[in-house]
Design a protein around this motif. Structure first.
Motif, mmCIF file in Angstrom:
data_model
loop_
_atom_site.group_PDB
_atom_site.id
_atom_site.type_symbol
_atom_site.label_atom_id
_atom_site.label_comp_id
_atom_site.label_asym_id
_atom_site.label_seq_id
_atom_site.Cartn_x
_atom_site.Cartn_y
_atom_site.Cartn_z
ATOM 1 N N VAL A 27 -4.806 14.440 29.760
ATOM 2 C CA VAL A 27 -4.365 16.146 30.308
ATOM 3 C C VAL A 27 -3.651 16.817 29.557
ATOM 4 C CG1 VAL A 27 -3.863 17.464 32.234
ATOM 5 C CG2 VAL A 27 -5.542 15.468 32.358
ATOM 6 N N SER A 28 -2.367 16.221 29.205
ATOM 7 C CA SER A 28 -1.401 16.737 28.420
ATOM 8 C C SER A 28 -1.668 16.904 27.054
ATOM 9 C CB SER A 28 -0.124 15.747 28.547
ATOM 10 O OG SER A 28 1.026 16.198 27.834
ATOM 11 N N GLN A 29 -2.482 15.871 26.416
ATOM 12 C CA GLN A 29 -2.736 16.198 24.969
ATOM 13 C C GLN A 29 -4.036 17.355 24.990
ATOM 14 O OE1 GLN A 29 -1.583 14.717 21.979
ATOM 15 N NE2 GLN A 29 -0.023 14.303 23.644
ATOM 16 N N CYS A 30 -4.710 17.700 25.953
ATOM 17 C CA CYS A 30 -5.863 18.368 26.060
ATOM 18 C C CYS A 30 -5.045 20.172 26.066
ATOM 19 C CB CYS A 30 -6.593 18.571 27.129
ATOM 20 S SG CYS A 30 -7.827 17.076 27.141
ATOM 21 N N HIS A 31 -4.046 19.926 27.083
ATOM 22 C CA HIS A 31 -3.161 21.394 27.208
ATOM 23 C C HIS A 31 -2.570 21.566 25.816
ATOM 24 C CE1 HIS A 31 -3.880 22.235 31.109
ATOM 25 N NE2 HIS A 31 -3.429 21.052 31.719
ATOM 26 N N ARG A 32 -2.022 20.520 25.121
ATOM 27 C CA ARG A 32 -1.565 20.916 23.917
ATOM 28 C C ARG A 32 -2.349 21.271 22.877
ATOM 29 N NH1 ARG A 32 -1.257 17.661 19.254
ATOM 30 N NH2 ARG A 32 0.525 18.054 17.861
ATOM 31 N N GLN A 33 -3.776 20.856 22.703
ATOM 32 C CA GLN A 33 -4.814 21.270 21.707
ATOM 33 C C GLN A 33 -5.079 22.501 22.263
ATOM 34 O OE1 GLN A 33 -5.828 19.817 19.239
ATOM 35 N NE2 GLN A 33 -7.651 21.287 18.831
ATOM 36 N N SER A 49 -15.586 20.744 23.703
ATOM 37 C CA SER A 49 -16.118 20.204 22.389
ATOM 38 C C SER A 49 -15.984 18.886 22.297
ATOM 39 C CB SER A 49 -14.820 20.834 21.284
ATOM 40 O OG SER A 49 -15.160 20.243 19.984
ATOM 41 N N GLY A 50 -16.992 18.308 22.124
ATOM 42 C CA GLY A 50 -17.176 16.479 22.084
ATOM 43 C C GLY A 50 -16.280 16.224 20.935
ATOM 44 N N ASP A 51 -16.291 16.915 19.788
ATOM 45 C CA ASP A 51 -15.297 16.354 18.486
ATOM 46 C C ASP A 51 -13.961 16.381 19.000
ATOM 47 O OD1 ASP A 51 -17.532 16.242 17.162
ATOM 48 O OD2 ASP A 51 -17.556 18.263 16.402
ATOM 49 N N GLU A 52 -13.342 17.468 19.583
ATOM 50 C CA GLU A 52 -11.946 17.668 19.963
ATOM 51 C C GLU A 52 -11.914 16.829 21.014
ATOM 52 O OE1 GLU A 52 -10.134 21.922 19.366
ATOM 53 O OE2 GLU A 52 -11.944 22.015 20.535
ATOM 54 N N ALA A 53 -12.746 16.433 22.076
ATOM 55 C CA ALA A 53 -12.436 15.561 22.983
ATOM 56 C C ALA A 53 -12.233 13.922 22.415
ATOM 57 C CB ALA A 53 -13.633 15.463 24.079
ATOM 58 N N GLN A 54 -13.048 13.564 21.295
ATOM 59 C CA GLN A 54 -12.901 12.370 20.901
ATOM 60 C C GLN A 54 -11.459 12.190 20.213
ATOM 61 O OE1 GLN A 54 -14.879 9.665 20.407
ATOM 62 N NE2 GLN A 54 -16.880 10.248 21.143
ATOM 63 N N ASP A 55 -11.129 13.033 19.538
ATOM 64 C CA ASP A 55 -9.768 13.075 18.724
ATOM 65 C C ASP A 55 -8.559 13.049 19.850
ATOM 66 O OD1 ASP A 55 -11.001 13.311 16.659
ATOM 67 O OD2 ASP A 55 -10.420 15.602 15.855
ATOM 68 N N VAL A 56 -8.790 13.720 20.913
ATOM 69 C CA VAL A 56 -7.752 14.068 21.723
ATOM 70 C C VAL A 56 -7.532 12.551 22.647
ATOM 71 C CG1 VAL A 56 -7.127 14.681 24.163
ATOM 72 C CG2 VAL A 56 -7.421 16.613 22.298
ATOM 73 N N GLN A 64 -8.623 9.666 21.471
ATOM 74 C CA GLN A 64 -8.050 8.583 20.405
ATOM 75 C C GLN A 64 -6.425 8.840 20.303
ATOM 76 O OE1 GLN A 64 -10.107 6.247 18.542
ATOM 77 N NE2 GLN A 64 -7.898 5.565 18.265
ATOM 78 N N GLU A 65 -6.108 9.834 20.119
ATOM 79 C CA GLU A 65 -4.553 10.257 20.126
ATOM 80 C C GLU A 65 -3.970 9.683 21.364
ATOM 81 O OE1 GLU A 65 -1.152 11.002 18.391
ATOM 82 O OE2 GLU A 65 -2.951 11.158 17.228
ATOM 83 N N SER A 66 -4.640 9.925 22.566
ATOM 84 C CA SER A 66 -3.988 9.625 23.924
ATOM 85 C C SER A 66 -3.781 8.154 23.956
ATOM 86 C CB SER A 66 -4.726 10.100 24.835
ATOM 87 O OG SER A 66 -4.877 11.635 25.048
ATOM 88 N N LEU A 67 -4.827 7.456 23.411
ATOM 89 C CA LEU A 67 -4.828 5.854 23.358
ATOM 90 C C LEU A 67 -3.539 5.277 22.719
ATOM 91 C CD1 LEU A 67 -8.384 4.826 23.211
ATOM 92 C CD2 LEU A 67 -6.940 4.154 25.011
ATOM 93 N N LEU A 68 -3.341 5.809 21.265
ATOM 94 C CA LEU A 68 -2.224 5.548 20.543
ATOM 95 C C LEU A 68 -0.876 5.638 21.270
ATOM 96 C CD1 LEU A 68 -3.311 6.514 17.264
ATOM 97 C CD2 LEU A 68 -3.379 4.384 17.829
ATOM 98 N N ILE A 69 -0.881 7.000 21.910
ATOM 99 C CA ILE A 69 0.421 7.331 22.530
ATOM 100 C C ILE A 69 0.590 6.415 23.705
ATOM 101 C CG2 ILE A 69 1.556 8.916 24.242
ATOM 102 C CD1 ILE A 69 0.072 11.033 22.206
ATOM 103 N N ALA A 70 -0.269 6.008 24.345
ATOM 104 C CA ALA A 70 -0.506 5.242 25.625
ATOM 105 C C ALA A 70 0.149 3.804 25.190
ATOM 106 C CB ALA A 70 -1.554 5.189 26.431
ATOM 107 N N PHE A 71 -0.453 3.284 24.165
ATOM 108 C CA PHE A 71 -0.070 1.840 23.766
ATOM 109 C C PHE A 71 1.205 1.631 22.964
ATOM 110 C CE2 PHE A 71 -4.501 0.927 24.629
ATOM 111 C CZ PHE A 71 -4.367 -0.416 24.998
ATOM 112 N N SER A 72 1.730 2.953 22.620
ATOM 113 C CA SER A 72 3.131 3.016 21.914
ATOM 114 C C SER A 72 4.315 2.974 23.069
ATOM 115 C CB SER A 72 3.195 4.068 21.065
ATOM 116 O OG SER A 72 3.085 5.324 21.642
ATOM 117 N N ARG A 73 3.693 3.395 24.186
ATOM 118 C CA ARG A 73 4.737 3.549 25.208
ATOM 119 C C ARG A 73 4.492 2.667 26.440
ATOM 120 N NH1 ARG A 73 4.686 10.084 25.229
ATOM 121 N NH2 ARG A 73 5.257 10.596 23.421
ATOM 122 N N LEU A 74 3.740 1.388 26.174
ATOM 123 C CA LEU A 74 3.583 0.758 27.448
ATOM 124 C C LEU A 74 4.735 0.070 27.916
ATOM 125 C CD1 LEU A 74 0.454 -1.605 26.113
ATOM 126 C CD2 LEU A 74 0.540 -0.259 28.067
#
Length: 441
Positions: free
Chosen positions: A59-65, A22-29, A31-41
């Motif tokens: 990949v981790s966020q995709c499995h969660r979704q 799903s393109g929509d879900e991929a975009q959301d995941v 976006q969320e992954s970028l926020l997680i990455a930058f919060s844990r730099l």
């Protein structure tokens, strides 16, 4: 860093799409992954391994979704109804919901084996028709025929668990959707059944409207028209508001900078396109990045974007926290412009015209409430969005978002559609004869 992220985006989006389908879900995941990455730099020891690290988070966020998707049950046409128990913070609600799901699972198990297998994949696991056809080695037409046969059988078996029809409304936690929040609060405890579903991204809301898990939405006009163009029959029955967005940045010079916008089919891309056409010297070289409204302030602070253009209350909140200023408001680009409209699925409005009519009536009552009781409406926005009450009050009292002349207007929509086409947000015209509907005004 922005250039590096831009280079990584096609790859991580492709990976998320392959996993989720799903393109929509991929975009959301992503976006969320970028926020997680930058919060844990601070946890990243080697900056050179950022690409592999980000991919691992995706990949981790995709499995969660996928785990979340596996727990969902979407009874599509049956989803036009709510369980008989009213919505409230009550243990009985959880019990009723559990009973309904158990009954739905039992009903599916009673179907003939050929129907049962298709329904389990479709309703319980969230697979698409195409995916079911591939898994079961069937033609897509056969899958659709099985679903068509099963739905009335399931409806009969679940009749005792269903109450009156409900209008299920999608919204985002933004000031533009205050009308829907106030209407819902005004009708709590009454017989009129409104069920509000909050989304954090436009792509998730659009996906729910397309699938039919909601039947009505406060949705940006270009996104609604794009859904129509791609095969989701919608009726535009009312304007949700006018004006109400602002471009906020820490610097006045935005040439060559990256501006976060709510999505590819957003009002904000249309207005930025108008600015680029009207003032090419100032706005002709501004980049854009799709950014969920709830994440824009954090994305700006972490320098993922240089500015953002989206609905309130995020601009007012960002300015109040310091470090950024409003550069231009949407009303200064196109006064009284269409932004979010109330759109309803055509199948629902045809089946329940009185319910839709009642909802429009209560939206106008909510509009009157906004103009006569700003304290009540500020408290409502705080309750439904989580923003501070005083912030919500300021937005209402300063008329940053307006609610005049909300009847569907074909001429106004056509004018806006032409801007959307000229700016490249829409690739083709929407059939306004089908889209614009004044039957409920």
């Amino acid at each position: 860093m922005n250039e590096r992220i831009s280079g990584l985006m096609p790859g991580v989006l492709a990976r998320a799409y392959r996993m989720l389908g799903s393109g929509d879900e991929a975009q959301d995941v992503v976006q969320e992954s970028l926020l997680i990455a930058f919060s844990r730099l601070d946890q990243l020891r080697d900056v050179g391994s950022f690409s592999a690290w980000l991919n691992a988070i995706v990949v981790s966020q995709c499995h969660r979704q996928l785990r979340v998707r596996g727990r969902e049950i979407s009874l599509e046409s049956l989803g036009l109804y709510e369980p008989i128990a009213s919505k409230s913070f009550d243990p009985s609600l959880s019990y009723e919901s559990t009973c309904f799901r158990v009954a739905a699972n039992d009903a599916i198990l009673q179907l003939a084996p050929t129907l049962r297998e298709v329904c389990q994949l479709y309703f319980e696991s969230g697979y698409s028709v195409a995916e079911i056809a591939e898994v079961l080695s069937l033609k897509q037409g056969t899958v659709r025929k099985h679903l068509h046969t099963a739905k009335p059988l399931l409806a009969d078996m679940l009749a005792a668990h269903m109450g009156e029809p409900a209008i299920k409304v999608g919204y985002l936690p933004i000031s533009d959707h205050l009308l829907g929040m106030v209407a819902h609060r005004l009708n709590m405890g009454r017989n009129f059944r409104i069920h509000m579903k909050r989304f954090l991204s436009w792509s998730a809301l659009a996906s729910a409207l397309r699938r039919g898990t909601i039947n009505t939405a406060f949705i940006m006009a270009p996104l609604a028209m794009q859904l129509c163009n791609s095969g989701t029959p919608l009726k535009y029955i009312m304007d949700g508001h006018h004006d109400g967005s602002a471009l906020t940045a820490s610097s006045e010079k935005l040439q060559g900078k990256l501006v976060g916008v709510p999505g590819p089919f957003s009002t904000h891309r249309v207005l930025l396109g108008k600015l680029a056409m009207d003032q090419p010297g100032n706005w002709g070289n501004v980049g854009t990045a799709d950014t969920n409204p709830s994440y824009v302030i954090n994305s700006l602070k972490r320098q993922i974007i240089d500015a953002f253009f989206c609905a309130e209350p995020w601009s007012t909140k960002c300015v109040s926290e310091g470090g950024a200023d409003v550069q231009i408001r949407s009303k200064d680009i196109s006064p009284g412009h269409i932004c979010c409209v109330v759109a309803v699925r055509e199948d629902f409005s045809s089946a329940h015209p009185e319910l839709v009519n009642d909802y429009v009536r209560t939206l106008y009552q909510a509009r009157d409430k906004i103009y006569t009781d700003s304290d009540y409406c500020a408290a409502t926005q705080a309750e439904y969005t989580g923003v501070p009450r005083e912030l919500a009050a300021r937005i209402i009292e300063e008329d940053i978002v307006t609610f005049d002349d909300l009847s569907p207007d074909r001429g106004r929509m056509d004018e806006f559609m032409q801007l959307a086409l000229a700016s490249g947000v829409l690739s083709s015209s929407c059939d306004l004869d089908e889209f614009v509907c004044d039957d409920f005004s």
